[in-house]
Design a protein around this motif. Structure first.
Motif, PDB file in Angstrom:
ATOM      1  N   HIS A  93      50.947  46.568 134.440  1.00  0.00           N
ATOM      2  CA  HIS A  93      50.558  47.518 135.475  1.00  0.00           C
ATOM      3  C   HIS A  93      50.676  46.892 136.864  1.00  0.00           C
ATOM      4  N   ASP A  94      51.204  45.634 136.899  1.00  0.00           N
ATOM      5  CA  ASP A  94      51.221  44.883 138.159  1.00  0.00           C
ATOM      6  C   ASP A  94      52.618  44.782 138.746  1.00  0.00           C
ATOM      7  N   GLU A  95      53.587  45.517 138.184  1.00  0.00           N
ATOM      8  CA  GLU A  95      54.948  45.398 138.686  1.00  0.00           C
ATOM      9  C   GLU A  95      55.683  46.710 138.432  1.00  0.00           C
ATOM     10  N   VAL A  96      56.389  47.233 139.466  1.00  0.00           N
ATOM     11  CA  VAL A  96      57.164  48.467 139.334  1.00  0.00           C
ATOM     12  C   VAL A  96      58.508  48.296 140.025  1.00  0.00           C
ATOM     13  N   ILE A  97      59.449  49.179 139.697  1.00  0.00           N
ATOM     14  CA  ILE A  97      60.769  49.189 140.319  1.00  0.00           C
ATOM     15  C   ILE A  97      60.981  50.572 140.930  1.00  0.00           C
ATOM     16  N   ILE A  98      61.532  50.558 142.183  1.00  0.00           N
ATOM     17  CA  ILE A  98      61.846  51.829 142.832  1.00  0.00           C
ATOM     18  C   ILE A  98      63.331  51.844 143.200  1.00  0.00           C
ATOM     19  N   SER A  99      63.873  53.034 143.334  1.00  0.00           N
ATOM     20  CA  SER A  99      65.246  53.228 143.813  1.00  0.00           C
ATOM     21  C   SER A  99      65.180  53.906 145.170  1.00  0.00           C
ATOM     22  N   LEU A 100      66.198  53.655 146.027  1.00  0.00           N
ATOM     23  CA  LEU A 100      66.193  54.240 147.371  1.00  0.00           C
ATOM     24  C   LEU A 100      66.488  55.725 147.304  1.00  0.00           C
ATOM     25  N   PRO A 101      65.899  56.493 148.182  1.00  0.00           N
ATOM     26  CA  PRO A 101      66.202  57.918 148.232  1.00  0.00           C
ATOM     27  C   PRO A 101      67.684  58.149 148.503  1.00  0.00           C
TER      28      PRO A 101
END
Length: 543
Positions: A505-513
């Motif tokens: 729960h301490d790490e996530v990945i996002i993609s650019l809009p």
């Protein structure tokens, strides 16, 4: 005052009987009028079936001989005078008939052979009915018959033993097995006649009675078919006795069409074959619940909750059946698998036996269901971050589902282990949170919530770093921070989807809009009113 006679609508009944031989060897054909109604009789008499040969081909023909005397109930006879015998050759059989202004009624055919003189006679009005193995008797003049004749029945291939007694008046014999046929002709053949087609002297017709087998099992569901097989004889004219009702015989009889709980749930069973009433040795018992096989998988339930009831099925419930826990009426329901649940409603804490009552029985279980108000005693946390496991201890019932509410967030439908309930800390602001536990009554579609004196401690979420620091629109950015998987992530002013990395729960990945223009953008994380933003900015470069 004028008296109007009642119209007799019962059908006319007649029967062709047999042949009598007078002392001067004259042949007399006999019949019997059993019932005449008010229909106008136009003609009555005897119809003969005989064989005529034309161009070497045999053709069956009929010829009638009306009787001039008025038709009245009782005996009817016709002497075969020479003029009749001269007109008819190759006789086969005959029958009696009546014509009215509405209908033509014809009796049963009786074989007729007059090429050989009979030296015996049969008394009229003798109807033979019986079962295979039963001894029957005919009256007549049978002097010297046992010396001269063999007796046959139907298509039975061998002679049937018979006995002459009472000064040659009585002829008795035992009926052989006739399978499922209804009737069989009884005839004599001269012992000395060894031709391929010996003359048959008809003496009677036997009507076989029906034997029906008892059911394989006398215990039966009221919503199933009663299956009764035939042992011998034609069953179509028999009636099945169920309680005090007569039911036309069929291979399969739907019980619920003929029985009612108002008449009880134990019924005598048998049949009527037209002569005898046969009652089977046991009574038909409609299924009842077996209180010794009914049990609660869990002997505990909460008020306004439910408890499973196993060992009870729908086909055991005949008519109106009431359920109660002790003296308290309760509702019983079942799911699409046919599994029952009992809903105790707002019963006070205590132990209660299950009682089942109908018009025909009152059953009480030995084991009791314990009603307990839900209580949570203590809890443990394996961590204080969101996503950490919390275990609450109390009188939780294994397999039941509970709801966890923590201020403005929680979990619903959590299955419990016996005595404990596990859940993970949901998205919450940091600090202490009061714990409320509840459950839903599926029957009444209502919820019960218990406010406990237990609290959990939740750490604030953090946003500590992201990488890389720059890239084009196809670059994935990895964010780190405590409980950041629960936060909403914004890239600049736009909310973006965040994918959790593994079970952390301490790490996530996002993609650019899509269509993000080159430049520098701040990345923010938010839970409730708490916003976190790093001083670094992500630089979007040209592809």
């Amino acid at each position: 005052m004028e008296t109007i006679p009642m119209e007799d609508t019962k059908p006319i009944r007649i029967e062709t009987q047999g042949i009598e031989i007078t002392e001067d060897k004259k042949t007399i054909l006999t019949a019997n009028i059993l019932h005449l109604n008010t229909d106008k009789v136009i003609e009555h008499g005897f119809e003969f079936l005989y064989i005529s040969y034309i161009d070497n081909q045999s053709i069956e023909k009929t010829k009638t001989y009306p009787i001039t005397e008025k038709a009245v109930p009782g005996r009817v006879s016709l002497a075969l005078e020479d003029n009749i015998l001269n007109e008819l050759t190759n006789l086969s059989r005959y029958r009696y008939y009546i014509k009215t202004d509405k209908d033509e009624i014809k009796g049963n055919y009786v074989p007729l052979y007059i090429t050989t003189t009979q030296d015996f006679s049969i008394h009229p009005n003798q109807a033979i009915t019986g079962y295979s193995g039963e001894t029957v008797k005919l009256k007549g003049n049978f002097k010297d018959v046992s010396i001269k004749y063999d007796l046959y029945i139907g298509d039975h291939p061998t002679p049937i033993p018979y006995n002459i007694s009472n000064n040659s008046i009585d002829l008795s014999f035992t009926l052989p097995v006739n399978g499922f046929k209804e009737e069989a002709s009884v005839y004599l053949i001269k012992k000395e006649d060894t031709s391929n087609y010996p003359s048959q002297f008809y003496i009677a017709s036997v009507k076989y009675l029906t034997r029906i087998n008892p059911p394989d099992d006398y215990n039966i569901s009221p919503y199933s078919y009663l299956h009764l097989t035939v042992k011998e004889g034609p069953a179509y004219n028999s009636s099945i006795i169920i309680g005090n009702k007569l039911v036309p015989y069929r291979d399969y009889i739907m019980l619920s069409d003929y029985i009612s709980p108002d008449d009880g749930d134990v019924f005598r069973l048998g049949y009527y074959d037209g002569r005898d009433t046969v009652i089977f040795p046991k009574k038909l018992q409609i299924f009842r619940p077996d209180i010794n096989k009914i049990y609660f998988p869990s002997l505990r339930a909460h008020p306004s909750g439910n408890a499973l009831v196993l060992g009870l099925s729908h086909d055991q419930l005949f008519g109106d059946v009431a359920f109660s826990l002790g003296s308290h009426p309760v509702h019983m329901g079942y799911d699409n698998q046919g599994i029952y649940s009992i809903y105790p409603g707002s019963l006070p804490d205590g132990e209660y036996p299950l009682e089942i009552k109908s018009k025909n029985y009152h059953l009480i279980s030995q084991k009791k269901l314990k009603i307990e108000t839900l209580k949570a005693t203590h809890l443990t946390q394996n961590g204080q971050d969101m996503g950490s496991t919390v275990t609450v201890f109390g009188n939780f019932i294994k397999g039941h589902h509970y709801n966890i509410m923590l201020d403005n967030n929680g979990h619903y439908g959590i299955p419990a282990e016996e005595g404990k309930l596990n859940f993970t800390i949901p998205m919450l602001k940091g600090g202490k949170h009061n714990l409320t536990i509840g459950y839903t009554d599926a029957h009444e579609n209502s919820s019960t919530a218990i406010q406990t004196n237990l609290t959990i401690e939740v750490n604030q979420f953090t946003f500590t770093s992201f990488s890389p620091l720059k890239g084009n629109t196809s670059t994935n950015i990895r964010l780190k921070g405590k409980s950041i998987a629960f936060a909403m992530i914004y890239f600049g002013d736009n909310w973006v989807h965040a994918s959790q990395v593994g079970n952390s729960h301490d790490e996530v990945i996002i993609s650019l809009p899509f269509m993000t223009q080159p430049g520098k953008y701040k990345i923010s994380a938010r839970i409730g009113e708490r916003w976190l933003q790093l001083s670094d900015a992500f630089e979007v470069t040209n592809p």
